[in-house]
Design an enzyme around this catalytic site. Structure first.
Site, PDB file in Angstrom:
ATOM      1  CG  PHE A 350      -6.918  12.219 -29.588  1.00 35.05           C
ATOM      2  CD1 PHE A 350      -6.503  12.316 -30.910  1.00 35.05           C
ATOM      3  CD2 PHE A 350      -5.956  12.024 -28.614  1.00 35.05           C
ATOM      4  CE1 PHE A 350      -5.159  12.209 -31.252  1.00 35.05           C
ATOM      5  CE2 PHE A 350      -4.606  11.918 -28.942  1.00 35.05           C
ATOM      6  CZ  PHE A 350      -4.212  12.016 -30.265  1.00 35.05           C
ATOM      7  CB  CYS A 351     -13.407  14.537 -29.648  1.00 30.30           C
ATOM      8  SG  CYS A 351     -13.565  15.165 -31.308  1.00 30.30           S
TER       9      CYS A 351
END
Ligand code: PLP
Length: 413
Positions: A350-351
């Site tokens: 998720f970055c």
């Protein structure tokens, strides 16, 4: 008629059709119908902004600047603040990072999304706290140690991994008490509580239209104008230049134009303003919190599924829940949810790699120890924990129903 635009039914692998359950709203939200209507109404008049005379240009320039005023109004801006339309939150933080005066120390928690981690070179990194209170105390300690320096604190308002809400107003109070400024990543708070943005006490706020039901390619960096007016333009080009001499040297504009070189994204700006106006006074929380309770209770009841969390389980959060299903390849699981159940989720880190890796390891550890306390029989049936290098995230908002949540839980079961 639904207030968001949806694809309606999608075809499953077995030929059946079901209504799509979009549980990936935190990545990109669907379009609000009022936003689509506002954009459609403007399209016949679509023309240049700040660059022409005539009816189209006049209207488009007016709508663009009105969108800016709407954002400023909703953020509770004063005369020393400015709103710059960017491409998205990532763009907003990269712009701010270039505008921070030389010699400023940036302080960021380890728990940040990459958009609020990577633009800051040489930031003082504060270890991710285990509770909102710990965040406040840790920041106070760090800022005390940086006494005498110019400091910018940059923090998320709501985590895109856990949905946990950070105590931004308190962190802003601590920052200001120490003479520091604070920038807030509101990418995940803005869609859930747009009316709360004005009360955060932030010096700078960044968010993305596409997460706010306004998917036309624009974002916002808003806040104190002085650093932004003094900084080199983010992009060199037309619109940012007040005058260009024959030898090509430019005198740069001040105000938002300085950082909005090139033809601006009119539709994106109008979409954001329309979404903010539509949502600012809405009670989004009641439905969302009920769905959140339903999902979390359902996940807690599933053996071999463990939620990721940084703060205690009862901490305030928005409609985002990440979890691990050891023994199942997360990518394959997401494809199965999509093709066999008509559910869209996100998998990965998720970055926010440092945070998600850590929370995954902790969640997997909790599951492992839970299982090893059980009988030999259940140990033999235990999943292969080595496969849980990525998490699954379900996130929701306007348009999500109890049936969507129940369908996910049933599929995971
Ligand atoms: N910050 C947070 C908390 C996010 O969730 C995201 C996107 O997922 C971003 C920043 C970056 O947003 P964008 O991709 O729109 O630049």
């Amino acid at each position: 008629m639904s207030e968001i635009l949806t694809p309606g039914e999608v075809k499953l692998r077995d030929g059946r059709s079901v209504g799509f359950a979009n549980l990936d709203v935190a990545a990109t939200a669907p379009c609000l119908r009022v936003v689509a209507d506002a954009v459609a109404d403007l399209l016949p008049y679509y023309g240049s902004v700040h660059r022409g005379a005539g009816a189209l240009s006049e209207r488009c320039t007016r709508e663009y600047e009105q969108a800016r005023e709407t954002v400023a109004d909703i953020l509770g801006h004063g005369p020393d603040d400015t709103v710059i339309f960017t491409r998205n939150t990532t763009d907003a933080f990269n712009l701010l990072a270039r505008a921070v005066p030389e010699g400023t120390t940036v302080v960021a928690f380890d728990a940040e999304h990459h958009a609020n981690l990577l633009p800051w070179r040489d930031a003082v990194r504060v270890p991710a706290p285990r509770s909102p209170q710990e965040a406040i105390e840790a920041l106070a300690r760090v800022l005390h140690g940086l006494k005498g320096r110019n400091v910018l604190v940059s923090v998320t308002a709501a985590s895109n991994v856990t949905g946990e809400v950070w105590p931004v107003a308190e962190l802003a109070e601590v920052a200001h008490r120490h003479g520091a400024r604070i920038a807030v990543d509101a990418a995940q708070l803005a869609p859930h509580a747009p009316g709360s943005l004005a009360g955060l006490g932030a010096d700078y706020i960044a968010f993305s239209g596409h997460k706010l039901y306004a998917p036309f390619g624009a974002g916002v960096l808003a806040g104190r104008a002085d650093w932004l007016d003094a900084a080199e333009p983010y992009l060199a080009g037309g619109g940012a230049s007040a005058h260009v001499a024959d030898d090509g040297t430019a005198r740069w504009a001040t105000g938002p134009a300085r950082h909005e070189a090139g033809t601006p994204n009119l539709l994106g700006a109008v979409a954001i303003a329309t979404a903010l106006r539509a949502l600012r006074d809405r009670d989004l929380a009641t439905t969302e919190q009920a769905l959140l309770r339903r999902l979390r209770a359902g996940l807690a009841a599933l053996p071999h599924v463990e939620e990721l969390r940084l703060f205690p389980a009862d901490a305030e959060r928005v409609g985002i829940v990440s979890f691990t299903v050891p023994g199942r390849d997360p990518g394959e699981l997401a494809v199965t949810l999509g093709r066999d159940h008509g559910i869209g989720v996100r998998t990965g880190l998720f970055c926010a790699h440092p945070l998600t890796r850590r929370l995954l390891a902790e969640a997997t550890g909790r599951l492992e120890s839970g299982i090893s306390e059980k009988s030999e029989k259940s140990r033999r049936g235990a999943p292969d924990f080595s496969q849980s290098a990525q998490a699954v995230r379900a996130s929701f908002g306007i348009g999500t129903t109890e049936e969507h949540i129940d369908r996910l839980l049933a599929a995971l079961q």
